[in-house]
Design an enzyme around this catalytic site. Structure first.
Site, mmCIF file in Angstrom:
data_model
loop_
_atom_site.group_PDB
_atom_site.id
_atom_site.type_symbol
_atom_site.label_atom_id
_atom_site.label_comp_id
_atom_site.label_asym_id
_atom_site.label_seq_id
_atom_site.Cartn_x
_atom_site.Cartn_y
_atom_site.Cartn_z
ATOM 1 N N LYS A 127 -13.838 -39.168 -59.798
ATOM 2 C CA LYS A 127 -14.182 -37.784 -60.127
ATOM 3 C C LYS A 127 -15.678 -37.490 -60.146
ATOM 4 O O LYS A 127 -16.104 -36.359 -59.928
ATOM 5 C CB LYS A 127 -13.564 -37.433 -61.477
ATOM 6 C CG LYS A 127 -12.051 -37.276 -61.387
ATOM 7 C CD LYS A 127 -11.650 -35.848 -61.577
ATOM 8 C CE LYS A 127 -10.395 -35.507 -60.859
ATOM 9 N NZ LYS A 127 -9.983 -34.134 -61.073
ATOM 10 N N ASP A 146 -8.894 -33.422 -68.453
ATOM 11 C CA ASP A 146 -7.893 -34.341 -68.994
ATOM 12 C C ASP A 146 -8.545 -35.695 -69.254
ATOM 13 O O ASP A 146 -7.877 -36.623 -69.677
ATOM 14 C CB ASP A 146 -6.748 -34.529 -67.996
ATOM 15 C CG ASP A 146 -5.814 -33.327 -67.979
ATOM 16 O OD1 ASP A 146 -5.561 -32.779 -69.046
ATOM 17 O OD2 ASP A 146 -5.355 -32.958 -66.894
HETATM 18 C C1 PLP Z 1 -7.341 -40.197 -61.916
HETATM 19 C C2 PLP Z 1 -7.007 -38.888 -61.333
HETATM 20 N N1 PLP Z 1 -6.333 -38.844 -60.183
HETATM 21 C C3 PLP Z 1 -5.999 -37.665 -59.619
HETATM 22 C C4 PLP Z 1 -6.336 -36.480 -60.213
HETATM 23 C C5 PLP Z 1 -5.897 -35.205 -59.563
HETATM 24 O O1 PLP Z 1 -6.950 -34.406 -59.180
HETATM 25 P P1 PLP Z 1 -6.767 -32.820 -59.056
HETATM 26 O O2 PLP Z 1 -6.707 -32.274 -60.436
HETATM 27 O O3 PLP Z 1 -7.930 -32.394 -58.271
HETATM 28 O O4 PLP Z 1 -5.473 -32.590 -58.362
HETATM 29 C C6 PLP Z 1 -7.047 -36.478 -61.405
HETATM 30 C C7 PLP Z 1 -7.455 -35.245 -62.063
HETATM 31 O O5 PLP Z 1 -7.975 -35.223 -63.159
HETATM 32 C C8 PLP Z 1 -7.397 -37.714 -61.986
HETATM 33 O O6 PLP Z 1 -8.064 -37.791 -63.140
#
Ligand code: PLP
Length: 373
Positions: free
Chosen positions: A70, A117
């Site tokens: 992220k 989150d």
């Molecule tokens: C570890 C992880 N994978 C995937 C995602 C999914 O990303 P998005 O919210 O852009 O769909 C998130 C989102 O917080 C995440 O923390």
């Protein structure tokens, strides 16, 4: 919301129309401390279980000193948003050092704000720390202590809202003013630039993978899988792979946070009701991001949902292959494990999954892999 896993063939798929959209300036991410491309690992145990020729794992469990990809989006979006907020143009070869100098001269009283989150907010907090700025990070009620502590560890103030991710987003948006700059990874009417730059920031990860394919170091995947929260990450994956030969692009959500699959089935953006309370915390979202939506809707051939047990199963399988995945991180592999037959996986397939997160809840992790005493 359906409580059992489901597979939906996407009636709206039109991969040729997925945007070739923006990318982060190639000078920027390498200017951040500890930058290095993340590994592409082969996962023979996963390949055996799935009955496919190979599984490749893009391992984002360590990225720029954080346990998830992220920071790629948060850093580039912070750069672009702060420059825009200060009314400044983006210069040639943007770097962290140049941004630091600008902030010190013109914006040292700014506070970065984000809802999260876990992973995105921690990344925004890290950017604030690198820039010498304050940060306020807003999390849903029920966020586990280890994730809150990790954000505090970056020097940010953490606020816990009553409610879920959508309420945290609303609380962050309400703070926006001259001195509070919101760096959100999701978009809403009237707030689209910053989350667009978040998606652009993820392009660095996709380019690392496609460069390896083009150099002939790894096989061109026939199946590419992306886990979905609000869909920003998934949009970046479609931008990287929609025009490549993969026979299937697969989007994965928890059964209890199925806002994208429900929206795709309806053909328009929906906000789902009910608690989004999966252990896959990063995917616990109730509304797709409006700027990710078009590419997600056009880019995926199939959407699937998975249970928390499917995620646990995938964490154990990643562990057998020597990689430590967090709950959201394992969701891509979990989507395949739960839908091997529906997806028609077989020995002709070379699969690419993204391990988007390392271990961010160590107690739960030890429970899952069976090492808690
Ligand atoms: C570890 C992880 N994978 C995937 C995602 C999914 O990303 P998005 O919210 O852009 O769909 C998130 C989102 O917080 C995440 O923390």
């Amino acid at each position: 919301m359906l409580n059992t896993p489901r597979l939906t063939h996407n009636a709206h798929v039109d991969r040729a129309s997925v945007s070739k959209a923006g990318i982060a300036d190639p000078a920027f991410h390498p200017s951040l401390p500890d930058f290095a491309p993340t590994p592409l690992r082969s996962a023979p145990k996963a390949a055996q279980r799935l009955g496919v020729r190979s599984v490749l794992v893009k391992d984002e469990s360590q990225r720029l000193g954080m346990p998830s990809f992220k920071i790629l989006g948060a850093s580039w979006a912070a750069y672009r948003t702060i420059m825009a907020h200060l009314g400044l143009a983006v210069g040639a070869e943007p770097t962290l050092e140049k941004l630091r100098e600008t902030v010190a001269a013109k914006g040292s009283d700014l506070t970065l704000v984000a809802a999260t989150d876990g992973n995105h907010g921690r990344a925004v907090a890290r950017m604030a720390k690198l820039l010498g700025l304050a940060a306020i990070i807003i999390v849903p009620g029920g966020t586990v202590d280890s994730r809150i502590e990790a954000i505090r560890g970056e020097g940010a103030e953490v606020r816990v809202v009553t409610g879920g991710y959508d309420e945290a987003i609303a609380a962050s948006a309400a703070l926006s003013d001259d001195k509070h700059v919101v760096i959100s990874d999701t978009s809403w009417e009237g707030y689209t630039d910053t989350p667009g730059w978040v998606i652009d920031g993820y392009s660095t990860m996709l380019k690392e993978v496609t460069d390896e394919i083009e150099a002939g170091h790894v096989a061109e995947p026939t199946v590419v899988v992306a886990q979905m929260g609000v869909g920003a990450f998934a949009a970046a994956v479609t931008r990287g792979f929609a025009s490549r030969p993969a026979r299937l692009l697969v989007g994965v959500e928890p059964v209890s946070a199925d806002c994208i699959i429900s929206s795709a089935e309806a053909g328009k953006i929906l906000t789902i009701t009910g608690a989004q309370d999966s252990i896959m915390a990063g995917l616990n979202c109730g509304t797709p991001s409006i700027i990710a939506w078009d590419d997600v809707l056009r880019g995926f051939d199939v959407f699937v949902t998975i249970t928390d047990d499917d995620a646990r199963d995938a964490i154990r399988l990643h562990h057998d292959d020597g990689v430590e995945a967090g709950e959201s991180g394992a969701a891509g592999l979990a989507g395949l494990l739960a839908h091997v037959q529906g997806l028609g996986l077989g020995p002709q397939d070379d699969v690419l999954v993204f391990l988007t997160e390392g271990v961010t809840d160590p107690v739960a992790y030890r429970d899952i892999i069976g090492t808690n005493s």
